[in-house]
Scaffold this active site. Structure first.
Site, PDB file in Angstrom:
ATOM      1  N   GLU A 177      37.285  31.964  29.190  1.00 21.25           N
ATOM      2  CA  GLU A 177      37.666  31.688  29.897  1.00 21.25           C
ATOM      3  C   GLU A 177      37.548  29.964  29.615  1.00 21.25           C
ATOM      4  OE1 GLU A 177      39.472  29.987  33.463  1.00 21.25           O
ATOM      5  OE2 GLU A 177      37.248  29.802  32.818  1.00 21.25           O
TER       6      GLU A 177
ATOM      7  N   ASP B 283      36.279  32.869  40.714  1.00 26.45           N
ATOM      8  CA  ASP B 283      36.159  32.116  39.906  1.00 26.45           C
ATOM      9  C   ASP B 283      36.099  30.838  40.939  1.00 26.45           C
ATOM     10  OD1 ASP B 283      35.210  30.690  38.121  1.00 26.45           O
ATOM     11  OD2 ASP B 283      37.299  31.654  36.529  1.00 26.45           O
TER      12      ASP B 283
ATOM     13  N   ASP C 158      31.337  33.144  30.372  1.00 32.08           N
ATOM     14  CA  ASP C 158      31.250  31.595  29.294  1.00 32.08           C
ATOM     15  C   ASP C 158      31.174  30.895  30.270  1.00 32.08           C
ATOM     16  OD1 ASP C 158      33.931  31.905  29.655  1.00 32.08           O
ATOM     17  OD2 ASP C 158      34.371  30.477  28.444  1.00 32.08           O
TER      18      ASP C 158
ATOM     19  N   ASP D 103      28.771  28.525  37.563  1.00 34.11           N
ATOM     20  CA  ASP D 103      30.386  29.558  37.285  1.00 34.11           C
ATOM     21  C   ASP D 103      30.473  30.021  35.878  1.00 34.11           C
ATOM     22  OD1 ASP D 103      32.970  29.072  36.469  1.00 34.11           O
ATOM     23  OD2 ASP D 103      33.289  26.833  36.130  1.00 34.11           O
TER      24      ASP D 103
HETATM   25 ZN   LIG Z   1      35.466  29.496  36.142  1.00 30.66          ZN
END
Ligand SMILES: [Zn+2]
Length: 380
Positions: free
Chosen positions: A144, A168, A79, A111
């Site tokens: 997330e 991440d 996401d 991201d």
């Molecule tokens: Zn992230």
């Protein structure tokens, strides 16, 4: 007889995969198209996968020339934060590198797609070239960005592995996050008494005044080296001619030390009690909720040692960092799967200026290939 040259990961292919990914809309809770793309890519390689009830994609990659039966997880989230519809990536040549940005009307979605693309390409590269690797499980999560929703839905079976590497984080390759905080959301309902503000103000009790006095006494901002606190909302009131009977304060506490968080929660409760006592007729209710819990993984943990070894092999200097943000890794560690978070090379995430360099994604993919080799040899 001459030796065949070592295979080299193709950066153009990596860039193409990344651009394909960012062009797929995948706001939190609507990751189906992204999941279908990833599923189709791994299917082409003959890998087996499943999509669980939470929408998470779980892919099994068989080991090769591995000296043990341990399972390594590579993870990232599918996401993207808003605004993220119809992302139009722009690629610019800068100092012999490629800089990828959005067109400034959306985020880029690096991201976490700058993590997903290197994972996919590194694993494909390892499979196609028969490179050494342990059994690998790819866990691509949903939601997330909305409090680790997808990770919380993962089954125990999915988390039955020995070490997890989550890509991440912002920053240069080589960053290793082995500590993250707990996150507590709190909500304080401050109650007073409603009356007509012009006719009988003496009989009212203003809940917003109550809440304001409470906020003034709270510890906010950076409380100490490992703890922060913030008020994000103050809501209440119905009309200018009504003394409000309800004001709601909503905020968060983050910290690495459980005792400090307990103490700060107690301080919020104590402040409400004291202010309420000084304003007869007021009442209050404090609720809190632990969204995720802190973790700290020792630098001498065998998995962490392997990550450092692979970093050096890639020409990177490992740099340990304690983050003040949460990630899926908070859930993994809490549920018994130790792991670290590594940089996905993106800069200024959650903004219209979000960007990533191809050189960083390429380093990331090479780092992952080296990790597979190290983890295939050294037990963890
Ligand atoms: Zn992230």
């Amino acid at each position: 007889m001459s030796l065949a040259p070592a295979p080299v990961l193709n950066p153009d292919k990596l860039l193409q995969t990344f651009l394909e990914m960012v062009r797929i809309d995948s706001p939190s809770g609507e990751e189906e198209a992204m999941c279908a793309y990833l599923a189709q890519r791994v299917e082409q390689l003959g890998l087996s996968y499943q999509v669980d009830a939470g929408g998470n994609l779980i892919v099994e990659v068989p080991g090769h020339r591995c000296e043990h039966n341990r399972i390594l997880v590579f993870s990232g989230h599918m996401d993207v934060v808003p605004p993220c519809h119809n992302i139009q990536p722009l690629v610019e040549d800068v100092d012999g590198d490629r800089l990828i940005t959005s067109d400034n009307t959306t985020v880029l979605g690096a991201d976490d797609k700058a993590g997903l693309a290197p994972i996919l390409e590194a694993v494909f590269f390892a499979v196609e070239n028969n490179l050494p690797r342990p059994q690998i499980r790819l866990i691509f999560t949903t939601r997330e960005e909305t409090f680790l929703g997808g990770a919380k839905d993962l089954s125990d079976d999915a988390l039955k592995a020995h070490f997890a590497v989550t890509l991440d984080h912002t920053g240069k390759q080589g960053v290793i996050i082995n500590q993250a905080p707990s996150y507590i959301e709190f909500e304080a309902e401050c109650k007073g008494k409603s009356v007509h503000a012009g006719i009988m103000p003496e009989q009212g009790i203003n809940a917003i005044t109550f809440a304001a006095k409470v906020i003034e006494k709270l510890h906010l901002g950076r409380i100490d080296d490992s703890t922060t606190s913030n008020i994000g909302f103050l809501t209440g009131g119905k009309a200018t001619n009504i003394v409000p009977d309800l004001a709601v304060i909503r905020g968060e506490l983050r910290g690495h030390q459980p005792e400090t968080l307990e103490r700060e929660l107690a301080h919020i409760r104590q402040t409400l009690a004291e202010v309420s006592q000084a304003m007869p007729g007021t009442t209050y209710e404090l609720k809190h909720h632990v969204e995720f819990e802190a973790y700290k993984l020792d630098e001498s943990h065998p998995g962490v040692v392997n990550v450092q070894k692979a970093a050096r092999k890639t020409g990177l200097e490992p740099q340990f960092i304690r983050t003040n943000g949460g990630s899926d890794n908070n859930i993994f560690v809490k549920r018994g799967l130790p792991g670290v978070v590594l940089s996905a090379g993106y800069m200024e995430p959650h903004s219209l200026k979000e960007r990533v360099r191809l050189s960083e994604m390429r380093l990331c993919a090479e780092f992952l290939v080296n990790m597979m080799e190290v983890f295939a040899h050294d037990e963890f």
